[in-house]
Design a protein around this motif. Structure first.
Motif, short mmCIF file in Angstrom:
data_model
loop_
_atom_site.label_atom_id
_atom_site.label_comp_id
_atom_site.label_asym_id
_atom_site.label_seq_id
_atom_site.Cartn_x
_atom_site.Cartn_y
_atom_site.Cartn_z
N THR A 98 -2.75 -15.01 0.54
CA THR A 98 -2.31 -15.43 1.87
C THR A 98 -0.92 -14.93 2.21
OG1 THR A 98 -3.64 -17.43 1.69
CG2 THR A 98 -1.89 -17.45 3.34
N TYR A 99 -0.04 -14.90 1.24
CA TYR A 99 1.38 -14.65 1.52
C TYR A 99 1.83 -13.21 1.23
CZ TYR A 99 1.47 -19.68 1.89
OH TYR A 99 1.21 -20.97 2.27
N ARG A 100 1.07 -12.44 0.48
CA ARG A 100 1.45 -11.06 0.17
C ARG A 100 1.39 -10.20 1.43
NH1 ARG A 100 -3.20 -9.58 -4.02
NH2 ARG A 100 -2.70 -11.73 -4.61
N SER A 101 2.11 -9.07 1.40
CA SER A 101 2.13 -8.20 2.59
C SER A 101 0.78 -7.51 2.77
CB SER A 101 3.23 -7.15 2.44
OG SER A 101 2.88 -6.22 1.43
N LYS A 102 0.54 -7.07 3.99
CA LYS A 102 -0.70 -6.36 4.28
C LYS A 102 -0.81 -5.09 3.44
CE LYS A 102 -3.36 -4.31 8.04
NZ LYS A 102 -3.39 -4.01 9.49
N ASN A 103 0.34 -4.41 3.29
CA ASN A 103 0.36 -3.16 2.52
C ASN A 103 0.00 -3.44 1.07
OD1 ASN A 103 1.10 -0.26 2.20
ND2 ASN A 103 2.61 -1.15 0.82
N SER A 104 0.59 -4.49 0.51
CA SER A 104 0.29 -4.82 -0.89
C SER A 104 -1.18 -5.19 -1.05
CB SER A 104 1.18 -5.97 -1.36
OG SER A 104 2.53 -5.56 -1.41
N ALA A 105 -1.68 -5.93 -0.05
CA ALA A 105 -3.09 -6.32 -0.12
C ALA A 105 -3.99 -5.10 -0.14
CB ALA A 105 -3.43 -7.23 1.07
N LEU A 106 -3.68 -4.10 0.71
CA LEU A 106 -4.50 -2.88 0.75
C LEU A 106 -4.37 -2.08 -0.53
CD1 LEU A 106 -3.80 -1.76 4.44
CD2 LEU A 106 -5.97 -2.59 3.52
N VAL A 107 -3.13 -1.97 -1.02
CA VAL A 107 -2.91 -1.20 -2.25
C VAL A 107 -3.63 -1.82 -3.43
CG1 VAL A 107 -1.16 -0.47 -3.93
CG2 VAL A 107 -0.73 -0.20 -1.47
N CYS A 108 -3.47 -3.12 -3.56
CA CYS A 108 -4.10 -3.77 -4.71
C CYS A 108 -5.62 -3.73 -4.60
CB CYS A 108 -3.62 -5.23 -4.78
SG CYS A 108 -1.85 -5.36 -5.24
N ALA A 109 -6.13 -3.83 -3.38
CA ALA A 109 -7.59 -3.81 -3.20
C ALA A 109 -8.17 -2.43 -3.52
CB ALA A 109 -7.93 -4.23 -1.77
N ASN A 110 -7.37 -1.38 -3.33
CA ASN A 110 -7.88 -0.02 -3.51
C ASN A 110 -7.21 0.69 -4.69
OD1 ASN A 110 -9.60 0.48 -0.94
ND2 ASN A 110 -7.70 -0.42 -0.15
N LYS A 111 -6.69 -0.11 -5.62
CA LYS A 111 -5.90 0.46 -6.73
C LYS A 111 -6.66 1.52 -7.52
CE LYS A 111 -2.61 0.52 -9.95
NZ LYS A 111 -3.25 1.15 -11.05
N ASN A 112 -7.88 1.29 -7.86
CA ASN A 112 -8.63 2.25 -8.67
C ASN A 112 -8.82 3.58 -7.93
OD1 ASN A 112 -8.85 0.50 -10.82
ND2 ASN A 112 -10.83 -0.34 -10.14
N GLY A 113 -9.17 3.47 -6.66
CA GLY A 113 -9.37 4.69 -5.87
C GLY A 113 -8.08 5.45 -5.67
N LEU A 114 -6.97 4.71 -5.44
CA LEU A 114 -5.68 5.37 -5.27
C LEU A 114 -5.25 6.07 -6.55
CD1 LEU A 114 -3.75 2.64 -3.22
CD2 LEU A 114 -4.72 4.78 -2.39
N ASP A 115 -5.51 5.46 -7.69
CA ASP A 115 -5.17 6.11 -8.96
C ASP A 115 -5.90 7.45 -9.10
OD1 ASP A 115 -3.38 4.25 -9.81
OD2 ASP A 115 -4.77 3.19 -11.14
N LYS A 116 -7.19 7.45 -8.81
CA LYS A 116 -7.95 8.71 -8.90
C LYS A 116 -7.35 9.77 -7.98
CE LYS A 116 -12.35 6.43 -10.04
NZ LYS A 116 -13.73 6.13 -9.56
N CYS A 117 -6.99 9.34 -6.77
CA CYS A 117 -6.45 10.29 -5.79
C CYS A 117 -5.10 10.85 -6.23
CB CYS A 117 -6.31 9.58 -4.43
SG CYS A 117 -5.54 10.62 -3.17
N PHE A 118 -4.17 9.95 -6.56
CA PHE A 118 -2.82 10.40 -6.87
C PHE A 118 -2.74 11.14 -8.21
CE2 PHE A 118 -1.57 7.10 -3.70
CZ PHE A 118 -0.90 7.96 -2.83
N PHE A 119 -3.57 10.76 -9.17
CA PHE A 119 -3.61 11.55 -10.41
C PHE A 119 -4.10 12.98 -10.13
CE2 PHE A 119 -3.68 7.51 -13.04
CZ PHE A 119 -2.51 7.80 -13.70
#
Length: 535
Positions: free
Chosen positions: A86-107
């Protein structure tokens, strides 16, 4: 009583909230700290989406592993501090929700940049479309699209640089080879055909360079050479056209020496020097300068013109026109040269001919027949020195022999020494040479007093006549070239080499075409037996 009731109600609400897993007062400071960690590391990670040229990547080291770990840890902390998200930022919520996909992309982004750093040609930009699909949720799709577009163009440019260097290397090799002197025995027309092929190849290479340079699109070059080539490619292409014009003019001019007839005179020498000057300007063209053409590998036409001018001056000094036909001395010049080496001999007894075979600072040595230079008494078999031996040279000047030599072995050969300050060509000959039957020959002499008469024929064969009634002849050349009284002592010349191959000495009067010249091979065998006498 009322206050107690309210207190109990408050305690009950708090108990219910505790049992339901909710906190009435969230740790907002802790949440903001984790949000900041995620934001900071994502900002650093997003730098992987920034286009960098190869030179900017030289110091790059893989760092996303650390960012990924920091983001992962921060997401775990948020899950602990903000279980209902509820209290985390929207950006953090999106990042944490897509962490696995972002790792694949940025690696993958990091891998691609490291490949570019190491000039690895196996870069696969298309893989990003699948691996980086989660970037859309973060609003980074345009960043990705721009990254791909830039690196697609950049990788094309890096390949283009390799193509530019390869094409330039071929040009350097081409100009080193094509500036070598014309191979001996190669016709200029054949040389020009080769040259045209080489220049067509040069134009193709330069056009390829120009096309590759067009892919630069603001990128930096990885070498100063590529920068220089791309900056000057249009001038290089123009240089090819200029060079073609100069070479065509030069080949057309010197081609006249190979095809048809040309008189080497002052006008020709002037034109030759002009063409040479024009040709030397080739090496001032930027294309040839920038291909590092070494001075030692440049074609110097001035030496050719110098040789032609010198040869012309030599022939002019003899009073002989220098005319070339199809790349060789013309028949006119050859004939005049044979004449210039031939003299007219008159003694108190006979008329005949002779050939200039040597000279010193005071005069000339003339080879002739003994029966021309000496008086022979057949009744006693005795030879007498002439009262005088008058010699007329090609230019009409007259001299008198002061010395005479003949062989003690009875051969029909004699030498005269005639003091003279004139300038006359000397006969060349090879004492070891045997002509071949069928060889074209020229006989020059003064038959019946007709000075410098010329007849043409072939070698019929080689004979050994030994000794006849009056003289010895030894190894002779049989020819069908016409010989008459007065030809005796004159030269039989090989037309191709222009060498003296014999001294015309004998004809069989009962038949036609049976004429003989004592070979220079025979002369070489007996020349050391000559004895000199003063006249």
């Amino acid at each position: 009583m009322k206050n107690n009731t309210l207190l109990l109600l408050a305690v009950g609400v708090m108990l219910l909230l505790s049992l339901s897993g909710c906190a009435l007062f969230a740790d907002t400071q802790g949440i903001e700290t984790q949000d900041a960690i995620i934001s900071s590391n994502m900002n650093s990670a997003e730098n992987l989406l920034v286009f960098d040229e190869q030179t900017a990547l030289l110091s790059m080291q893989p760092t996303y592993q650390g960012h990924s770990a920091a983001i992962g840890a921060a997401c775990e902390q948020l899950d602990s501090l903000d279980k209902d998200k509820t209290y985390r930022s929207k950006n953090s919520a999106l990042v944490c929700a897509n962490k696995n996909g972002l790792d694949k992309c940025f690696f993958q982004l990091e891998t691609i940049k490291l490949q570019l750093k190491n000039n690895d040609s196996s870069v696969n930009l298309d893989s990003l479309d699948v691996l980086c699909s989660d970037l859309r949720a973060l609003g980074l799709q345009s960043n990705l699209d721009n990254f791909k577009s830039k690196y697609e163009n950049y990788t094309s440019w890096l390949k283009a640089e390799d193509g530019i260097l390869a094409s330039w290397s071929s040009l350097e090799t081409l100009f080193w080879n094509s500036s070598s002197p014309q191979p001996t025995g190669t016709k200029l027309s054949d040389y020009y055909t080769v040259y045209q092929g080489q220049m067509a190849g040069a134009e193709t290479s330069l056009q390829s360079i120009k096309n590759n340079c067009a892919l630069k699109d603001g990128f930096k070059t990885t070498s100063d050479k590529i920068e220089k080539v791309c900056n000057n490619v249009d001038e290089y292409i123009a240089n090819i056209e200029t060079a073609n014009g100069i070479v065509v003019d030069s080949l057309n001019f010197f081609g006249k020496l190979e095809v048809g007839s040309v008189t080497i005179d002052a006008t020709f020498i002037h034109d030759c020097n002009q063409i040479t000057k024009e040709y030397s300007s080739l090496y001032d063209l930027k294309l040839l300068k920038d291909t590092n053409l070494n001075n030692s590998n440049q074609t110097d036409l001035s030496s050719m013109c110098g040789q032609i001018e010198y040869l012309s001056s030599v022939y002019a000094a003899y009073g002989i026109p220098l005319i070339l036909e199809n790349g060789d001395l013309s028949s006119t010049t050859r004939t005049e040269l044979f004449k210039a080496k031939t003299v007219y001999i008159e003694t108190d007894e006979v008329l005949g001919s002779g050939v200039i075979i040597d000279s010193d600072s005071s005069g000339y040595y003339i080879l002739t027949n003994a029966h021309v230079a000496l008086t022979y008494d057949p009744s006693t078999g005795t030879e007498y020195l002439p009262i005088y031996a008058r010699v007329k040279f090609y230019d009409g000047k007259v001299g008198y022999a002061t010395r005479l030599a003949n062989t003690l072995e009875g051969y029909d050969l004699a030498l005269l020494y005639v003091p003279s300050s004139g300038n006359y060509p000397i006969a060349s000959f090879d004492e070891t040479y045997y002509p071949n039957a069928g060889d074209k020959v020229i006989a020059v002499g003064n038959p019946y007093g007709f000075v410098s008469s010329v007849s043409e024929g072939t070698v019929s064969g080689l004979r050994d006549l030994g000794c006849l009634r009056d003289y010895c002849y030894g190894e002779v050349i049989q020819t069908d070239a016409a010989l008459n009284a007065g030809n005796s002592g004159g030269g039989l010349w090989d037309y191709a080499s222009q060498d003296l191959i014999g001294i015309n000495s004998l004809s069989l009067t009962q038949t036609e075409g049976l004429n003989f010249a004592i070979s220079m091979y025979q002369y070489g065998k007996i020349k050391d037996t000559f004895k000199w006498y003063d006249i």
